[in-house]
Design a protein around this motif. Structure first.
Motif, short mmCIF file in Angstrom:
data_model
loop_
_atom_site.label_atom_id
_atom_site.label_comp_id
_atom_site.label_asym_id
_atom_site.label_seq_id
_atom_site.Cartn_x
_atom_site.Cartn_y
_atom_site.Cartn_z
N LEU A 71 1.01 -1.15 -0.06
CA LEU A 71 -0.02 0.09 -0.09
C LEU A 71 1.04 1.34 -0.08
O LEU A 71 0.76 2.14 -0.86
CB LEU A 71 -1.04 0.02 1.40
N ILE A 72 1.93 1.24 1.03
CA ILE A 72 2.72 2.35 0.92
C ILE A 72 3.49 2.39 -0.49
O ILE A 72 3.61 3.80 -1.01
CB ILE A 72 3.86 1.99 2.03
N GLU A 73 4.06 1.72 -0.93
CA GLU A 73 4.69 1.72 -2.06
C GLU A 73 3.80 2.38 -3.33
O GLU A 73 4.30 2.88 -4.25
CB GLU A 73 5.63 0.47 -2.52
N GLY A 74 2.52 1.60 -3.46
CA GLY A 74 1.74 1.87 -4.35
C GLY A 74 1.40 3.52 -4.38
O GLY A 74 1.15 3.98 -5.32
N LEU A 75 0.80 3.92 -3.19
CA LEU A 75 0.28 5.15 -2.95
C LEU A 75 1.49 6.28 -3.35
O LEU A 75 1.44 7.35 -3.99
CB LEU A 75 -0.16 5.52 -1.72
N SER A 76 2.80 5.97 -2.66
CA SER A 76 3.61 7.08 -3.16
C SER A 76 4.04 7.14 -4.63
O SER A 76 5.00 7.95 -5.08
CB SER A 76 5.02 6.60 -2.14
N ALA A 77 3.83 5.97 -5.34
CA ALA A 77 4.35 5.75 -6.57
C ALA A 77 3.27 6.55 -7.57
O ALA A 77 3.28 6.82 -8.64
CB ALA A 77 4.43 4.43 -7.12
N GLN A 78 2.19 6.62 -7.05
CA GLN A 78 0.88 7.11 -7.94
C GLN A 78 1.25 9.07 -8.21
O GLN A 78 0.56 9.25 -9.18
CB GLN A 78 -0.31 7.18 -7.32
N HIS A 79 1.97 9.41 -7.66
CA HIS A 79 2.33 10.74 -7.64
C HIS A 79 3.75 11.20 -7.94
O HIS A 79 4.38 10.98 -6.85
CB HIS A 79 1.62 11.92 -6.81
N SER A 80 4.35 11.92 -8.91
CA SER A 80 5.71 12.00 -9.08
C SER A 80 5.77 13.28 -7.98
O SER A 80 5.22 13.98 -7.79
CB SER A 80 6.02 12.48 -10.42
N GLY A 81 7.00 13.15 -7.32
CA GLY A 81 7.55 14.11 -6.37
C GLY A 81 6.61 13.78 -5.19
O GLY A 81 6.39 14.92 -4.42
N PHE A 82 5.96 12.69 -4.63
CA PHE A 82 5.16 12.45 -3.82
C PHE A 82 5.65 12.99 -2.31
O PHE A 82 5.07 13.85 -1.62
CB PHE A 82 4.87 11.18 -3.72
N PHE A 83 7.00 12.65 -2.03
CA PHE A 83 7.48 13.31 -0.88
C PHE A 83 7.91 14.77 -0.66
O PHE A 83 8.10 14.99 0.25
CB PHE A 83 8.62 12.28 -0.33
N ASP A 84 7.95 15.37 -1.99
CA ASP A 84 8.19 16.67 -1.83
C ASP A 84 7.13 17.43 -1.59
O ASP A 84 7.01 18.69 -1.29
CB ASP A 84 8.93 17.19 -3.42
N GLU A 85 5.74 16.76 -1.67
CA GLU A 85 4.51 17.62 -1.31
C GLU A 85 3.94 17.05 -0.22
O GLU A 85 3.15 17.90 0.63
CB GLU A 85 3.68 17.37 -2.58
N VAL A 86 3.81 15.65 0.19
CA VAL A 86 3.10 15.21 1.26
C VAL A 86 3.29 15.81 2.67
O VAL A 86 2.54 15.88 3.22
CB VAL A 86 3.19 13.62 0.93
N TRP A 87 4.33 16.31 2.90
CA TRP A 87 4.92 16.62 4.14
C TRP A 87 3.88 17.77 4.63
O TRP A 87 3.85 18.11 5.77
CB TRP A 87 6.33 16.82 4.51
N ARG A 88 3.43 18.56 3.60
CA ARG A 88 2.57 19.85 4.04
C ARG A 88 1.28 19.38 4.18
O ARG A 88 0.56 20.41 4.50
CB ARG A 88 2.56 20.68 2.74
N VAL A 89 0.76 18.38 4.07
CA VAL A 89 -0.72 17.89 4.32
C VAL A 89 -1.00 18.16 5.84
O VAL A 89 -0.30 17.60 7.01
CB VAL A 89 -0.72 16.32 4.19
N ASP A 90 -1.94 18.82 6.09
CA ASP A 90 -2.58 19.13 7.16
C ASP A 90 -3.49 17.96 7.98
O ASP A 90 -4.45 18.06 7.73
CB ASP A 90 -3.44 20.57 7.23
N HIS A 91 -2.68 16.98 8.36
CA HIS A 91 -3.28 15.70 8.97
C HIS A 91 -2.62 15.46 10.23
O HIS A 91 -1.47 15.52 10.18
CB HIS A 91 -3.35 14.78 7.75
N PRO A 92 -3.45 15.27 11.33
CA PRO A 92 -2.48 14.88 12.49
C PRO A 92 -1.52 13.88 12.49
O PRO A 92 -0.67 13.79 13.13
CB PRO A 92 -3.62 14.49 13.49
N ALA A 93 -1.45 12.78 11.55
CA ALA A 93 -0.89 11.62 11.49
C ALA A 93 0.32 11.84 10.54
O ALA A 93 1.03 10.77 10.25
CB ALA A 93 -1.76 10.43 10.95
N THR A 94 0.38 13.05 9.78
CA THR A 94 1.41 13.00 8.52
C THR A 94 2.94 12.59 8.84
O THR A 94 3.58 11.94 8.36
CB THR A 94 1.25 14.58 8.17
N ALA A 95 3.41 13.26 9.97
CA ALA A 95 4.76 12.86 10.53
C ALA A 95 4.78 11.37 10.80
O ALA A 95 5.92 10.78 10.46
CB ALA A 95 5.18 13.84 11.57
N ASP A 96 3.85 10.97 11.42
CA ASP A 96 4.08 9.41 11.91
C ASP A 96 3.83 8.67 10.79
O ASP A 96 4.59 7.38 10.60
CB ASP A 96 2.80 9.06 12.98
#
Length: 498
Positions: free
Chosen positions: A442-467
């Motif tokens: 699941l982790i590898e599939g979701l992160s591969a769906q969007h180029s530059g996933f990790f460059d953007e995802v850290w900005r997500v306003d979700h309580p569990a983002t960092a974890d």
């Protein structure tokens, strides 16, 4: 906060009608009922409510038992159960107007009388619940018999004044009861293991060892093996007593193996093969046994959920309740909940969606189970699902549900919703403690769906983002992606702290 995990997995019980039929068919219960209907005005009982010895042969004959000591013992056992469960009411000699120690008509000590108890009529005229309540009283009585001390020579315990020296028994009733309850609890857990796949018979040595051998012990010591042997022999006696009340199917220890005391258990724990192990006793809980052991657990204050417990409760209670259920049990619980929802599928779906909202630790898992519950609600759920397409917490869930049903006119999600849903989905699976391979996929599939996933995802306003990003850094099989996830996690943590 995340939903509290139940201490035991949920059990799927047969219907009360089926269980009541099983109770009425339990051999010991059958004999108790037959004796209760056989007893009449001339039937005499002793001061303790037991059937007088002179009438045991007739009672045994009525039950179709041999006219020997074994037949009398079985008849006496059935009589005691009939009294303990209220199928019979007995009066002692004093209540009959005879003083203690006076003689009855046959010259023996005075006897009491017996009449039909109120519960006897409930077996045919009452509800399944009535039958099961009476049967549970019988289970308690048999459990007490099973934990009673073994008296090799009762005469040695009786003093000159006729009193009984209980200290000489070396018997702790509370410890004996706790041990048997612990064994039955382990058997209950084994029956529910692997989502119910562990409901086959359990070798008696393994069950005894589960209570004696420490979890961190490698090769059992001789002392431990001796304790297991003693426990196994005691359990053999106890399961022989418990089987006739209907809670277990039991294959006793092969008496041919008991040439030397303790030999059976010692050999089995030390590594007898599977074919041999069956000769050391095999025990399996029946459906009635699952019901009975759960009832005892509930009475003791334990959390022992059953599928169907949440029917009629609010959607918030449902989603929190099934948070850590196995998939099949959660599905069965939701089906029962939906079937009992009087206002219909549209209202049910709306209540589920409302209950799925939240920023607490358990919210992602609630949303995952909400989506799975909506899949069982059918097409009638579409209007309330469409109503939340613009909701930042539920919009992604709604789009997935609509897409899975092939619905038309599903608006494309904004980019921030895609990332938010990815974090929420992984957070739910982390909380669910699923299979590692599935989580990694699941982790590898979701992160591969969007180029530059990790460059953007850290900005997500979700309580569990960092974890979630830290977990992705641990679990992603690609070293570069794992490193990018750890960097993103650091950024998300710094952003949250700032």
């Amino acid at each position: 906060m995340s939903a509290e995990r139940p201490s035991l997995p949920p059990v799927r019980l047969n219907s009360e009608a089926e269980l009541a039929r099983d109770a009425l068919a339990a051999p010991l219960f059958v004999r108790a009922v037959r004796l209760a209907r056989w007893a009449g005005p001339e039937t005499r009982v002793g001061a303790g409510g037991e059937l007088v010895e002179a009438q045991l042969p007739a009672a045994a004959e009525h039950l179709g038992l041999p006219a020997d000591e074994d037949g009398a013992a079985y008849a006496s056992e059935a009589w005691r159960l009939a009294v303990d469960t209220g199928l019979l009411d007995v009066t002692d000699p004093e209540e009959d107007g005879l003083p203690d120690g006076s003689e009855g008509s046959d010259g023996s000590e005075a006897e009491g009388t017996v009449t039909a108890g109120e519960n006897l009529a409930l077996l045919t005229g009452g509800s399944p619940q009535d039958v099961l309540s009476i049967w549970l009283d019988g289970l308690d009585a048999v459990h007490a018999d099973a934990t009673a001390p073994v008296l090799d020579d009762f005469a040695d315990l009786v003093g000159e004044d006729g009193s009984i020296d209980f200290d000489a028994l070396d018997w702790d009733p509370e410890a004996e009861s706790e041990f048997l309850d612990g064994v039955l609890g382990n058997l209950y857990l084994l029956t529910l293991a692997d989502n119910g796949a562990g409901d086959g018979p359990v070798p008696l040595p393994a069950l005894a060892a589960s209570m004696i051998v420490p979890d961190d012990m490698g090769e059992p010591t001789d002392d431990i093996l001796e304790q297991v042997s003693e426990a196994m022999m005691r359990l053999d006696d106890q399961f022989r007593l418990l089987e006739p009340i209907g809670i277990v199917a039991y294959r006793p220890v092969d008496e041919a193996l008991l040439v030397e005391e303790g030999e059976a258990a010692d050999d089995s724990v030390a590594g007898a093969d599977d074919e041999d192990v069956t000769r050391y006793g095999m025990v399996q809980l029946t459906p009635l046994g699952l019901y009975g052991i759960r009832a005892r657990m509930l009475e003791a204050g334990m959390d022992a959920p059953a599928v169907g417990d949440l029917a009629g409760k609010g959607a918030d209670v449902l989603l929190d309740g099934i948070a850590h259920y196995p998939e099949s049990a959660a599905r069965a619980e939701v089906k029962l909940w939906l079937a009992g929802y009087a206002e219909g599928a549209v209202s049910a779906a709306a209540e589920l969606l409302a209950a799925a909202r939240g920023t607490d630790e358990g919210a992602p898992l609630r949303r995952l189970h909400c989506q799975q519950a909506l899949a069982l609600a059918g097409p009638e759920a579409e209007p309330p699902v469409r109503a939340v397409l613009g909701d930042p917490e539920l919009g992604g869930l709604a789009r997935v549900w609509l897409a899975e049903r092939g619905a038309a006119d599903v608006p494309a999600p904004p980019e921030d919703m895609i990332f938010w849903l990815a974090i929420d989905t992984i957070a739910a699976q982390l909380d669910a403690d699923g299979e590692l391979d599935e989580l990694q996929g699941l982790i590898e599939g979701l992160s591969a769906q969007h180029s530059g996933f990790f460059d953007e995802v850290w900005r997500v306003d979700h309580p569990a983002t960092a974890d979630v990003l830290e977990a992705m850094g641990r679990l992603h099989s690609d070293k570069k992606a794992a490193k990018d996830a750890r960097k993103a996690a650091f950024k998300a943590r710094s952003r949250a702290d700032g």
